[in-house]
Scaffold this motif. Structure first.
Motif, PDB file in Angstrom:
ATOM      1  N   PRO A 114      18.212 120.780  73.823  1.00 18.26           N
ATOM      2  CA  PRO A 114      18.818 119.183  74.123  1.00 18.26           C
ATOM      3  C   PRO A 114      19.075 118.342  73.274  1.00 18.26           C
ATOM      4  O   PRO A 114      19.702 117.368  73.245  1.00 18.26           O
ATOM      5  CB  PRO A 114      18.029 119.273  75.110  1.00 18.26           C
ATOM      6  CG  PRO A 114      18.174 120.870  75.786  1.00 18.26           C
ATOM      7  CD  PRO A 114      17.924 121.001  74.543  1.00 18.26           C
ATOM      8  N   ASP A 115      17.488 118.385  72.572  1.00 18.54           N
ATOM      9  CA  ASP A 115      17.464 117.464  70.981  1.00 18.54           C
ATOM     10  C   ASP A 115      18.122 117.152  70.085  1.00 18.54           C
ATOM     11  O   ASP A 115      19.018 116.221  69.523  1.00 18.54           O
ATOM     12  CB  ASP A 115      15.969 117.392  70.854  1.00 18.54           C
ATOM     13  CG  ASP A 115      15.408 116.340  69.985  1.00 18.54           C
ATOM     14  OD1 ASP A 115      15.319 115.057  70.182  1.00 18.54           O
ATOM     15  OD2 ASP A 115      14.865 116.821  68.723  1.00 18.54           O
ATOM     16  N   GLN A 116      18.609 118.469  69.873  1.00 20.50           N
ATOM     17  CA  GLN A 116      19.700 118.651  69.099  1.00 20.50           C
ATOM     18  C   GLN A 116      21.367 118.323  69.363  1.00 20.50           C
ATOM     19  O   GLN A 116      21.494 117.262  68.552  1.00 20.50           O
ATOM     20  CB  GLN A 116      20.065 120.214  68.280  1.00 20.50           C
ATOM     21  CG  GLN A 116      18.374 120.292  67.325  1.00 20.50           C
ATOM     22  CD  GLN A 116      18.640 122.749  67.754  1.00 20.50           C
ATOM     23  OE1 GLN A 116      18.604 122.831  68.447  1.00 20.50           O
ATOM     24  NE2 GLN A 116      18.241 122.442  65.914  1.00 20.50           N
ATOM     25  N   LEU A 117      21.574 118.865  70.574  1.00 16.43           N
ATOM     26  CA  LEU A 117      22.668 118.401  71.230  1.00 16.43           C
ATOM     27  C   LEU A 117      22.754 116.528  70.758  1.00 16.43           C
ATOM     28  O   LEU A 117      23.746 116.318  70.969  1.00 16.43           O
ATOM     29  CB  LEU A 117      23.023 118.808  72.600  1.00 16.43           C
ATOM     30  CG  LEU A 117      24.438 118.447  72.959  1.00 16.43           C
ATOM     31  CD1 LEU A 117      25.628 118.831  72.781  1.00 16.43           C
ATOM     32  CD2 LEU A 117      24.651 118.687  74.419  1.00 16.43           C
ATOM     33  N   ARG A 118      21.914 115.860  71.422  1.00  7.33           N
ATOM     34  CA  ARG A 118      21.235 114.707  71.522  1.00  7.33           C
ATOM     35  C   ARG A 118      21.747 114.092  69.938  1.00  7.33           C
ATOM     36  O   ARG A 118      22.331 113.433  70.025  1.00  7.33           O
ATOM     37  CB  ARG A 118      19.839 114.446  72.054  1.00  7.33           C
ATOM     38  CG  ARG A 118      20.270 113.130  72.096  1.00  7.33           C
ATOM     39  CD  ARG A 118      18.792 111.527  72.827  1.00  7.33           C
ATOM     40  NE  ARG A 118      17.828 111.333  72.467  1.00  7.33           N
ATOM     41  CZ  ARG A 118      17.754 110.067  71.277  1.00  7.33           C
ATOM     42  NH1 ARG A 118      17.467 110.998  70.739  1.00  7.33           N
ATOM     43  NH2 ARG A 118      17.835 108.795  71.548  1.00  7.33           N
ATOM     44  N   GLU A 119      21.170 114.525  69.266  1.00  9.90           N
ATOM     45  CA  GLU A 119      21.213 114.397  68.098  1.00  9.90           C
ATOM     46  C   GLU A 119      22.532 113.989  66.965  1.00  9.90           C
ATOM     47  O   GLU A 119      22.863 113.572  67.004  1.00  9.90           O
ATOM     48  CB  GLU A 119      20.509 114.410  66.575  1.00  9.90           C
ATOM     49  CG  GLU A 119      18.669 114.800  66.879  1.00  9.90           C
ATOM     50  CD  GLU A 119      18.841 112.847  66.532  1.00  9.90           C
ATOM     51  OE1 GLU A 119      19.267 112.715  65.550  1.00  9.90           O
ATOM     52  OE2 GLU A 119      17.801 112.436  67.565  1.00  9.90           O
ATOM     53  N   TYR A 120      23.799 115.401  67.793  1.00 11.24           N
ATOM     54  CA  TYR A 120      24.824 115.568  67.524  1.00 11.24           C
ATOM     55  C   TYR A 120      25.714 114.433  68.028  1.00 11.24           C
ATOM     56  O   TYR A 120      26.287 113.188  67.202  1.00 11.24           O
ATOM     57  CB  TYR A 120      25.681 116.794  67.936  1.00 11.24           C
ATOM     58  CG  TYR A 120      26.606 117.206  67.453  1.00 11.24           C
ATOM     59  CD1 TYR A 120      28.260 116.885  66.318  1.00 11.24           C
ATOM     60  CD2 TYR A 120      27.600 117.232  68.957  1.00 11.24           C
ATOM     61  CE1 TYR A 120      29.122 117.357  66.627  1.00 11.24           C
ATOM     62  CE2 TYR A 120      29.140 116.949  69.384  1.00 11.24           C
ATOM     63  CZ  TYR A 120      29.705 117.198  67.988  1.00 11.24           C
ATOM     64  OH  TYR A 120      31.012 117.484  67.428  1.00 11.24           O
ATOM     65  N   VAL A 121      25.805 114.404  69.022  1.00 12.17           N
ATOM     66  CA  VAL A 121      26.089 113.068  70.042  1.00 12.17           C
ATOM     67  C   VAL A 121      25.952 111.477  69.200  1.00 12.17           C
ATOM     68  O   VAL A 121      26.882 111.185  69.337  1.00 12.17           O
ATOM     69  CB  VAL A 121      25.784 112.843  71.536  1.00 12.17           C
ATOM     70  CG1 VAL A 121      26.179 111.993  72.292  1.00 12.17           C
ATOM     71  CG2 VAL A 121      26.633 114.003  72.231  1.00 12.17           C
ATOM     72  N   LEU A 122      24.450 111.638  69.047  1.00 15.26           N
ATOM     73  CA  LEU A 122      23.955 109.887  67.877  1.00 15.26           C
ATOM     74  C   LEU A 122      25.216 109.582  67.086  1.00 15.26           C
ATOM     75  O   LEU A 122      24.662 108.842  66.475  1.00 15.26           O
ATOM     76  CB  LEU A 122      22.724 109.618  68.625  1.00 15.26           C
ATOM     77  CG  LEU A 122      21.792 109.845  69.357  1.00 15.26           C
ATOM     78  CD1 LEU A 122      20.478 109.578  69.427  1.00 15.26           C
ATOM     79  CD2 LEU A 122      21.617 107.896  70.135  1.00 15.26           C
ATOM     80  N   ALA A 123      25.467 110.701  66.290  1.00 15.86           N
ATOM     81  CA  ALA A 123      25.701 111.114  65.129  1.00 15.86           C
ATOM     82  C   ALA A 123      25.389 110.060  63.723  1.00 15.86           C
ATOM     83  O   ALA A 123      25.877 109.207  63.375  1.00 15.86           O
ATOM     84  CB  ALA A 123      27.129 111.051  64.988  1.00 15.86           C
ATOM     85  N   GLY A 124      24.349 109.905  63.913  1.00 15.36           N
ATOM     86  CA  GLY A 124      23.436 109.145  62.987  1.00 15.36           C
ATOM     87  C   GLY A 124      23.026 107.601  63.599  1.00 15.36           C
ATOM     88  O   GLY A 124      22.531 107.214  62.468  1.00 15.36           O
ATOM     89  N   ARG A 125      24.077 107.568  64.400  1.00 10.15           N
ATOM     90  CA  ARG A 125      23.886 106.118  65.375  1.00 10.15           C
ATOM     91  C   ARG A 125      22.063 105.687  65.487  1.00 10.15           C
ATOM     92  O   ARG A 125      22.092 106.916  65.849  1.00 10.15           O
ATOM     93  CB  ARG A 125      24.767 105.521  66.446  1.00 10.15           C
ATOM     94  CG  ARG A 125      25.972 105.755  66.029  1.00 10.15           C
ATOM     95  CD  ARG A 125      26.494 105.599  67.422  1.00 10.15           C
ATOM     96  NE  ARG A 125      26.216 106.131  68.258  1.00 10.15           N
ATOM     97  CZ  ARG A 125      26.736 106.823  69.155  1.00 10.15           C
ATOM     98  NH1 ARG A 125      27.680 107.409  68.340  1.00 10.15           N
ATOM     99  NH2 ARG A 125      26.099 107.580  70.627  1.00 10.15           N
ATOM    100  N   ARG A 126      21.775 104.604  65.295  1.00  2.00           N
ATOM    101  CA  ARG A 126      20.413 104.036  65.797  1.00  2.00           C
ATOM    102  C   ARG A 126      20.281 104.238  67.232  1.00  2.00           C
ATOM    103  O   ARG A 126      21.521 103.099  67.812  1.00  2.00           O
ATOM    104  CB  ARG A 126      19.985 102.534  64.638  1.00  2.00           C
ATOM    105  CG  ARG A 126      18.609 101.858  65.496  1.00  2.00           C
ATOM    106  CD  ARG A 126      18.526 100.884  65.023  1.00  2.00           C
ATOM    107  NE  ARG A 126      18.560 100.164  65.151  1.00  2.00           N
ATOM    108  CZ  ARG A 126      18.245  98.675  64.421  1.00  2.00           C
ATOM    109  NH1 ARG A 126      17.871  98.506  63.707  1.00  2.00           N
ATOM    110  NH2 ARG A 126      18.746  97.973  64.911  1.00  2.00           N
ATOM    111  N   SER A 127      19.446 104.208  67.704  1.00  2.00           N
ATOM    112  CA  SER A 127      18.794 103.968  69.643  1.00  2.00           C
ATOM    113  C   SER A 127      18.833 103.152  69.837  1.00  2.00           C
ATOM    114  O   SER A 127      18.417 102.019  69.414  1.00  2.00           O
ATOM    115  CB  SER A 127      18.037 105.287  70.021  1.00  2.00           C
ATOM    116  OG  SER A 127      16.889 104.625  69.435  1.00  2.00           O
ATOM    117  N   ALA A 128      19.322 102.468  70.802  1.00  2.00           N
ATOM    118  CA  ALA A 128      18.758 101.560  71.536  1.00  2.00           C
ATOM    119  C   ALA A 128      16.866 101.395  71.606  1.00  2.00           C
ATOM    120  O   ALA A 128      17.231  99.820  71.872  1.00  2.00           O
ATOM    121  CB  ALA A 128      19.277 101.781  73.198  1.00  2.00           C
ATOM    122  N   ALA A 129      16.632 102.480  71.992  1.00  2.00           N
ATOM    123  CA  ALA A 129      15.210 102.026  71.930  1.00  2.00           C
ATOM    124  C   ALA A 129      14.920 101.461  69.945  1.00  2.00           C
ATOM    125  O   ALA A 129      14.169 100.685  70.531  1.00  2.00           O
ATOM    126  CB  ALA A 129      14.238 103.067  71.905  1.00  2.00           C
TER     127      ALA A 129
END
Length: 191
Positions: A114-129
């Motif tokens: 799931p973490d790798q999928l999350r990174e793919y979905v974020l596509a290099g964008r900075r997280s809200a956190a």
């Protein structure tokens, strides 16, 4: 039936893929079912995605992009964290549940997690956190020298854990306990 092209066709395909995934799960997901739901043919899909896993990734990224949570600026770390967690609660809980419950076969097939999928979905964008904590640093609420990535993501990790353990949105009380009892005290501690 009118012929769709470009973004219209891709949106229809990804919407159909998301619907298939959420209704049937990864194991029963087929490109043929997506094509039928979208009113097109499988060669149209194969021109864009070489296999089921790639289409599922694209469908999840598309669904995520449709549920973008604006990062609030309430003027305080506490206010920002509570506001963003409430917003995520309202719009992204189904994505969290889908990534765990519906995708177990996907993770086995692709050798990912799931973490790798999350990174793919974020596509290099900075997280809200990261955005919220950096704003708190600029306001002087947080000492940047005490930060490390796990601490920055902690309130969101606890939120995700709560969703995944209950498979439903997080209560306002639980959000406030995460923020007031754990996140803010750790993020604002003194060196």
């Amino acid at each position: 039936m009118r012929r769709r092209r470009g973004k219209d066709l891709e949106d229809a395909l990804l919407g159909a893929a998301w619907a298939e995934l959420t209704e049937r799960g990864y194991a029963a997901f087929t490109l043929e079912a997506v094509a039928n739901r979208a009113g097109t043919s499988t060669p149209v899909i194969y021109r864009r995605w070489a296999n089921k896993a790639l289409m599922v990734e694209a469908a999840i990224a598309h669904a995520s992009s449709q549920r973008v949570v604006e990062v609030p600026d309430t003027g305080t770390l506490r206010g920002d964290l509570i506001a963003v967690l409430r917003a995520a609660n309202a719009s992204r809980t189904d994505l969290l549940v889908a990534t765990v419950i519906l995708l177990d076969g996907y993770f086995a097939d692709t050798g990912t997690n799931p973490d790798q999928l999350r990174e793919y979905v974020l596509a290099g964008r900075r997280s809200a956190a990261e955005e919220i904590v950096q704003r708190a640093v600029r306001r002087g609420e947080v000492d940047a020298s005490l930060l490390e990535p796990r601490l920055v993501s902690l309130p969101f990790d606890l939120f995700r854990h709560e969703v995944l353990m209950t498979l439903r949105p997080v209560s306002d009380e639980a959000i406030e306990r995460i923020v007031d009892g754990i996140a803010v005290p750790l993020l604002t501690r003194q060196a």
